[in-house]
Design an enzyme around this catalytic site. Structure first.
Site, PDB file in Angstrom:
ATOM      1  N   ALA A 198      17.494 -42.904 -24.843  1.00  0.00           N
ATOM      2  CA  ALA A 198      16.732 -43.065 -23.603  1.00  0.00           C
ATOM      3  C   ALA A 198      17.641 -42.861 -22.402  1.00  0.00           C
ATOM      4  O   ALA A 198      18.857 -43.066 -22.480  1.00  0.00           O
ATOM      5  CB  ALA A 198      16.099 -44.454 -23.547  1.00  0.00           C
ATOM      6  N   ASP A 199      17.030 -42.460 -21.304  1.00  0.00           N
ATOM      7  CA  ASP A 199      17.746 -42.354 -20.044  1.00  0.00           C
ATOM      8  C   ASP A 199      16.766 -42.688 -18.921  1.00  0.00           C
ATOM      9  O   ASP A 199      15.615 -42.249 -18.950  1.00  0.00           O
ATOM     10  CB  ASP A 199      18.321 -40.953 -19.835  1.00  0.00           C
TER      11      ASP A 199
END
Length: 194
Positions: free
Chosen positions: A77-78
């Site tokens: 995730a970012d």
């Protein structure tokens, strides 16, 4: 026992150093381990701000492809904070954190989290956007928050679950947990059909 029976065939790996993501994933009742790889988090300058988070999540997932074993499922995730057309990354120092919070003060911004799920068989990517409104923040409030909470590991220089979120955020539209760094409802939905 995991709440998602279809995941029992997988070893889940969370590829994130974020303690908030780790807690949120654990709170879903999932069994996983944490493993990270160093990844260059640069992105093409011409990439629209709304696509950066999912681009970076995919880049993090691709780093695992050479070592990914059958039966493993990696979650990357970012999260990016976007104000106007400007992406606010993690601040490098107090001055940059102050500037970011002054920019966010008294206006709406977007928090976009990109997520990538990758196994040896398939890859699924998605992003979730939340609109967040800050009240007008005083310099005293900004300085108190930075001195006491040191938000240098947070995009946009703030954590919604911390003091600044309690006193400063007047409204949100969308997922609260997305602003913390992991859109757990959408993630659960995607994992249930992976």
């Amino acid at each position: 026992m995991m709440p998602l029976a279809n995941l029992e065939k997988y070893e889940l790996i969370l590829a994130s150093k974020s303690p908030r993501r780790k807690q949120l994933l654990a709170d879903l009742g999932l069994i996983f381990r944490v493993e990270t790889m160093e990844v260059d988090e640069s992105f093409p300058a011409e990439l629209p701000a709304g696509e950066v988070a999912v681009f970076l999540a995919q880049k993090k997932a691709q780093a695992f492809l050479p070592v990914l074993q059958s039966g493993q499922l990696v979650i990357t995730a970012d999260t990016v904070v976007v104000c106007g057309d400007e992406i606010l990354n993690k601040p490098v120092d107090t001055a940059q954190a102050q500037a970011m919070l002054r920019l966010l003060s008294d206006k709406k911004h977007q928090v976009i989290t990109g997520v990538c799920l990758v196994s040896s068989e398939k890859t699924v990517s998605f992003s979730v956007r939340t609109d967040v409104w800050f009240k007008k923040l005083s310099d005293q409030e900004i300085n108190f928050y930075i001195e006491n909470y040191r938000p240098f590991d947070k995009a946009g220089a703030y954590g919604i679950q911390e003091w600044i979120g309690y006193i400063g955020i007047s409204r949100i539209e969308g997922s609260y947990f997305n602003v913390m760094g992991l859109p757990v409802q959408k993630l659960y939905e995607q994992l249930s059909v992976f």
